[in-house]
Design an enzyme around this catalytic site. Structure first.
Site, short mmCIF file in Angstrom:
data_model
loop_
_atom_site.label_atom_id
_atom_site.label_comp_id
_atom_site.label_asym_id
_atom_site.label_seq_id
_atom_site.Cartn_x
_atom_site.Cartn_y
_atom_site.Cartn_z
N TYR A 210 -18.85 29.13 2.75
CA TYR A 210 -18.44 30.53 2.50
C TYR A 210 -19.34 31.16 1.42
O TYR A 210 -19.88 32.25 1.62
CB TYR A 210 -16.98 30.54 2.08
CG TYR A 210 -16.46 31.88 1.63
CD1 TYR A 210 -16.27 32.91 2.53
CD2 TYR A 210 -16.15 32.11 0.29
CE1 TYR A 210 -15.79 34.14 2.12
CE2 TYR A 210 -15.65 33.32 -0.13
CZ TYR A 210 -15.48 34.35 0.78
OH TYR A 210 -15.00 35.57 0.36
P1 NDP Z 1 -8.53 39.92 4.73
O1 NDP Z 1 -8.45 38.62 5.45
O2 NDP Z 1 -7.33 40.47 4.06
O3 NDP Z 1 -9.10 41.04 5.73
C1 NDP Z 1 -10.26 40.74 6.46
C2 NDP Z 1 -10.66 41.97 7.24
O4 NDP Z 1 -11.90 41.66 7.91
C3 NDP Z 1 -9.67 42.37 8.31
O5 NDP Z 1 -9.59 43.78 8.35
C4 NDP Z 1 -10.28 41.83 9.59
O6 NDP Z 1 -9.99 42.60 10.72
C5 NDP Z 1 -11.76 42.00 9.29
N1 NDP Z 1 -12.62 41.15 10.11
C6 NDP Z 1 -12.65 39.79 10.17
N2 NDP Z 1 -13.58 39.40 11.06
C7 NDP Z 1 -14.12 40.53 11.57
C8 NDP Z 1 -15.12 40.79 12.54
N3 NDP Z 1 -15.76 39.79 13.16
N4 NDP Z 1 -15.43 42.07 12.81
C9 NDP Z 1 -14.79 43.08 12.18
N5 NDP Z 1 -13.84 42.91 11.26
C10 NDP Z 1 -13.51 41.65 10.97
O7 NDP Z 1 -9.74 39.74 3.69
P2 NDP Z 1 -10.00 40.46 2.28
O8 NDP Z 1 -9.64 41.89 2.37
O9 NDP Z 1 -9.45 39.62 1.22
O10 NDP Z 1 -11.59 40.31 2.19
C11 NDP Z 1 -12.46 41.42 2.28
C12 NDP Z 1 -13.84 40.98 1.86
O11 NDP Z 1 -13.81 40.59 0.49
C13 NDP Z 1 -14.36 39.77 2.64
O12 NDP Z 1 -15.72 39.95 2.92
C14 NDP Z 1 -14.14 38.62 1.68
O13 NDP Z 1 -15.04 37.58 1.91
C15 NDP Z 1 -14.35 39.30 0.34
N6 NDP Z 1 -13.70 38.62 -0.78
C16 NDP Z 1 -12.33 38.47 -0.85
C17 NDP Z 1 -11.75 37.82 -1.93
C18 NDP Z 1 -10.28 37.60 -2.03
O14 NDP Z 1 -9.86 36.85 -2.93
N7 NDP Z 1 -9.45 38.21 -1.22
C19 NDP Z 1 -12.57 37.31 -3.03
C20 NDP Z 1 -13.97 37.52 -2.86
C21 NDP Z 1 -14.50 38.17 -1.79
P3 NDP Z 1 -8.82 42.23 11.81
O15 NDP Z 1 -7.62 41.81 11.05
O16 NDP Z 1 -8.67 43.53 12.53
O17 NDP Z 1 -9.37 41.15 12.66
#
Ligand code: NDP
Length: 246
Positions: A154
């Site tokens: 990751y």
């Molecule tokens: P969530 O799991 O809460 O949400 C993930 C989102 O990404 C959803 O809207 C999902 O859409 C979408 N998604 C996943 N795969 C795809 C795809 N192939 N195409 C389009 N959309 C996609 O994650 P977070 O909000 O926590 O994370 C957001 C970002 O922040 C990520 O990049 C994560 O790596 C980063 N991050 C998060 C941290 C945390 O602690 N939460 C810490 C550090 C970084 P759907 O549900 O419609 O499939």
């Protein structure tokens, strides 16, 4: 705000979590927002409904960011509805954890596909289409700095995203487009919370000296700064938004 002067933001992965908070914040800052989602259709429509109730403009747009054809259609849809996006926020991401020695090929391939190829796909489309003066923000992770065990794949995808964005910021010389990364620490969304024990969550929430988990709105505030009027001089940087964890 008239259609001619309103700026347009495309936020990937905006159906839930951090992306949804960014979409809501940018809408309240005056952007027309394209709320991208992959599978959570109802959640994406709920984000759009809330933005509209609050007086903003938004549409939900399904696309798997790992597929370049779907990303091209996503940008086409944004353009046809609101115009060419002035802002791109790459929040779509997935996280699977485990010791490297025990990691399956599928785990590596799926994180590369969504986190790295997905970001490449949208960056390439934005680099080709975005008007002068645009802003791009990629979501990375503070684990690139903290280097915690089980996060190797990751964190590697996100380190690659950071450097890809930094290089793109230089390739866009002359177009007044900035490209930055925001690297959250542990943030209260399902990506972080799912699969962890209460003790693990408590421990990670105390990893920073402010002694709390980040909230999606903390990250949305940071992105809003970078794409807003005060953030224009920040370019090719990674801003760690983590309460001081690393
Ligand atoms: P969530 O799991 O809460 O949400 C993930 C989102 O990404 C959803 O809207 C999902 O859409 C979408 N998604 C996943 N795969 C795809 C795809 N192939 N195409 C389009 N959309 C996609 O994650 P977070 O909000 O926590 O994370 C957001 C970002 O922040 C990520 O990049 C994560 O790596 C980063 N991050 C998060 C941290 C945390 O602690 N939460 C810490 C550090 C970084 P759907 O549900 O419609 O499939």
């Amino acid at each position: 705000m008239s259609d001619e002067t309103q700026k347009i933001a495309l936020v990937t992965g905006a159906s839930r979590g951090i992306g949804a908070a960014i979409a809501r914040r940018l809408a309240s800052d005056g952007f027309a927002v394209v709320v991208n989602y992959a599978g959570s259709e109802d959640a994406a429509h709920a984000v759009v409904a809330q933005i509209r109730t609050d007086g903003g403009r938004a549409i939900a747009a399904q696309a798997d960011v790992s597929d370049p054809a779907q990303v091209a259609q996503l940008f086409d849809r944004a353009e046809a509805t609101f115009g060419v996006p002035d802002v791109l926020v790459n929040s779509a991401g997935i996280m699977q954890l485990g010791p490297l020695a025990e990691s399956e090929d599928e785990m590596f391939d799926s994180m590369i596909a969504t986190n790295l190829k997905g970001t490449f796909n949208t960056l390439r489309a934005a680099a080709r289409r975005m008007p002068n003066g645009g802003r791009i923000v990629n979501l990375s992770t503070s684990v690139v700095g903290a280097k915690l065990p089980t996060y190797s794949i990751y964190a590697a995808t996100k380190a690659a995203v950071e450097v890809m964005g930094d290089i793109l910021s230089k390739e866009l010389r002359g177009r007044k487009i900035t490209v930055n990364s925001v690297a959250p620490g542990p943030t209260a969304t399902s990506l972080f919370l799912d699969g962890k024990t209460d003790a693990q969550i408590e421990s990670l929430s105390k990893a920073n000296p402010l002694e709390r988990l980040g909230q999606p709105e903390d990250i949305a505030n940071t992105v809003a700064f970078l794409v807003g009027p005060d953030g224009g001089w920040i370019n090719g940087q990674t801003l760690r938004a983590n309460g001081g964890m690393v």
